[in-house]
Design an enzyme around this catalytic site. Structure first.
Site, mmCIF file in Angstrom:
data_model
loop_
_atom_site.group_PDB
_atom_site.id
_atom_site.type_symbol
_atom_site.label_atom_id
_atom_site.label_comp_id
_atom_site.label_asym_id
_atom_site.label_seq_id
_atom_site.Cartn_x
_atom_site.Cartn_y
_atom_site.Cartn_z
ATOM 1 N N GLY A 69 0.738 -1.274 -0.107
ATOM 2 C CA GLY A 69 -0.018 -0.031 0.195
ATOM 3 C C GLY A 69 1.043 1.222 -0.017
ATOM 4 N N ASN A 149 -6.222 4.495 10.080
ATOM 5 C CA ASN A 149 -5.757 3.102 10.662
ATOM 6 C C ASN A 149 -5.579 3.328 11.954
ATOM 7 O OD1 ASN A 149 -3.684 5.222 9.974
ATOM 8 N ND2 ASN A 149 -2.135 3.737 10.898
ATOM 9 N N GLN A 179 -7.019 0.594 4.846
ATOM 10 C CA GLN A 179 -7.991 0.077 5.857
ATOM 11 C C GLN A 179 -9.361 0.017 5.726
ATOM 12 O OE1 GLN A 179 -6.855 -1.160 8.802
ATOM 13 N NE2 GLN A 179 -4.962 -0.530 8.818
ATOM 14 N N SER A 199 -4.166 -2.694 0.050
ATOM 15 C CA SER A 199 -2.929 -3.615 0.092
ATOM 16 C C SER A 199 -3.517 -5.020 0.552
ATOM 17 C CB SER A 199 -2.401 -3.235 1.510
ATOM 18 O OG SER A 199 -1.309 -4.016 2.004
ATOM 19 N N GLY A 200 -2.784 -6.041 0.251
ATOM 20 C CA GLY A 200 -3.079 -7.454 0.524
ATOM 21 C C GLY A 200 -3.332 -8.012 1.950
ATOM 22 N N HIS A 201 -2.210 -7.425 2.651
ATOM 23 C CA HIS A 201 -1.993 -8.085 4.110
ATOM 24 C C HIS A 201 -3.192 -7.765 5.042
ATOM 25 C CE1 HIS A 201 0.415 -5.294 6.445
ATOM 26 N NE2 HIS A 201 0.477 -4.671 5.262
ATOM 27 N N THR A 241 9.195 -7.957 -12.435
ATOM 28 C CA THR A 241 8.461 -9.316 -12.725
ATOM 29 C C THR A 241 7.583 -9.389 -11.664
ATOM 30 O OG1 THR A 241 10.479 -10.157 -13.656
ATOM 31 C CG2 THR A 241 8.812 -11.933 -12.815
ATOM 32 N N CYS A 326 3.404 0.923 12.265
ATOM 33 C CA CYS A 326 4.667 1.428 11.434
ATOM 34 C C CYS A 326 5.164 2.833 12.298
ATOM 35 C CB CYS A 326 4.030 2.309 10.057
ATOM 36 S SG CYS A 326 3.295 1.259 8.964
#
Length: 381
Positions: A69, A149, A179, A199-201, A241, A326
């Site tokens: 993200g 967040n 979020q 974001s994926g996580h 890639t 963070c």
């Protein structure tokens, strides 16, 4: 272990873990290769893009995969301002943004852009009226997060979009929806933002994968330039890639999360309400901060130290956080920007839920906090 720090990261769901393993051990070709292994990988990449795009409510060709993200935020803000520099030099954000946004605007300021940083409302959200008042003819970019967040406060991005259009302002609108994605109801095609970071996580996919939505309705003059240079991956917009295991897992997590979104939101709302009711009844003086999103509960025991509370909970196998992960122990700029007293900020912790969180876990948290108040009070005077 009782894990209640889902705003920091989430447990990978079985669907995502399974497809990631398959991509690593079976469909491991390079999507840019033309042989059969490459074609299989390219097909898997396309499927994942459709899955995430469907969950976000956009076209597949409007979605570009990133490493996280934060990269999506950096790309949208830095390249967004650059793409609009012929139209002006003024940009708008808030004082309660994630550091990926805050530091991007610090960089814009260093480059000579004029930055307006709006203060939040008492609940931690940013008022569309405040945005409207800050708009100028030379405003070229507005970036505000959908869900904070740290507090869970929800900013009305659709209203911000309408304010920009009503003012006849050329500004691009970006929102960090990391979020908010699959936690609050929205669709990219109706939200009104030109760019959306996800974001994926945060949705039970692995770490190391995110995406940036770039609306096809953006004016040709404001088309974003690539942020990473190199090959022609991601339609020439993001070199490197593709991380196919993470991307496929992101797709699976997004598809599963979308199917379960309504039930998950209802469940998390109920768990949040349970925690609030139990803590109000069991702990005198507890304060709840902000709010709006179902998965985040920011609370404070004024006069206590959040580090002490976190250590107490950790010793009982309960994981929460002080603020954003963070921040790594630094004081919350979000709570400071909200104008909260120092004793409230210093006693604040963030609890965050997921669809896997149980009622028993929430009750265990409440019981442990009650125990902490009773046992730590003498030591803290």
């Amino acid at each position: 272990m009782i894990y209640l720090d889902n705003a920091a990261t989430t447990r990978v769901c079985p669907e995502a873990a399974e497809i990631a393993y398959t991509m690593m051990t079976e469909t491991y070709g390079n999507p840019s290769s033309t042989h059969q292994a490459g074609r299989a990988a390219r097909e898997a990449l396309g499927k994942a893009r459709k899955q995430v795009a469907s969950a976000l409510g956009c076209r597949s060709e409007e979605l570009y995969f990133t490493s996280c993200g934060s990269e999506a935020d950096n790309w949208a803000i830095l390249r967004g301002a650059e793409s609009m520099k012929r139209k002006g030099n003024h940009v708008i954000t808030s004082t309660v943004e994630h550091d990926a946004v805050r530091k991007s605007f610090d960089e814009l300021e260093r480059l000579g852009y004029e930055v307006t940083r709006l203060d939040p409302e008492p609940d931690g959200s940013v008022s569309p009226d405040a945005v409207a008042k800050a708009l100028r003819p030379d405003t070229i970019l507005v970036s505000l997060m959908l869900v904070n967040n740290e507090t869970g406060a929800v900013t009305d991005i659709s209203a911000v979009s309408r304010a920009i259009k009503a003012a006849g302002c050329p500004a691009l609108l970006h929102t960090d929806a990391v979020q908010g994605f699959l936690k609050v109801p929205f669709q990219a095609k109706t939200l009104g933002a030109d760019m959306i970071s996800i974001s994926g996580h945060k949705i039970h996919a692995p770490k190391g994968i995110g995406a940036l939505y770039i609306s096809q309705q953006m004016k040709p003059a404001s088309k974003l330039l690539p942020y990473l240079m190199g090959g022609g991956q991601e339609s020439g917009m993001r070199a490197g890639t593709e991380a196919l295991p993470q991307i496929a897992a992101f797709g699976a997590a997004a598809e599963t999360g979308k199917k379960q979104q309504a039930a998950s939101m209802e469940r998390m709302h109920a768990l949040r309400a349970l925690a609030v009711d139990r803590l109000n009844a069991g702990i005198e003086g507890v304060q709840f901060i902000g709010g709006g999103a179902p998965h985040i509960l920011s609370l404070s025991l004024p006069g206590y130290r959040s580090e002490v509370l976190m250590n107490f909970l950790d010793s009982r196998g309960i994981c929460v956080s002080r603020s954003s992960a963070c921040k790594q122990g630094r004081r919350s700029h979000v709570l400071e920007a909200m104008g909260l007293p120092a004793k409230v900020i210093d006693g604040a912790i963030r609890v965050s839920f997921s669809r896997f969180t149980t009622e028993e876990e929430v009750l265990a948290l409440c019981g442990a906090l009650e125990e902490a108040r009773a046992s730590l009070f003498p030591a803290l005077g």
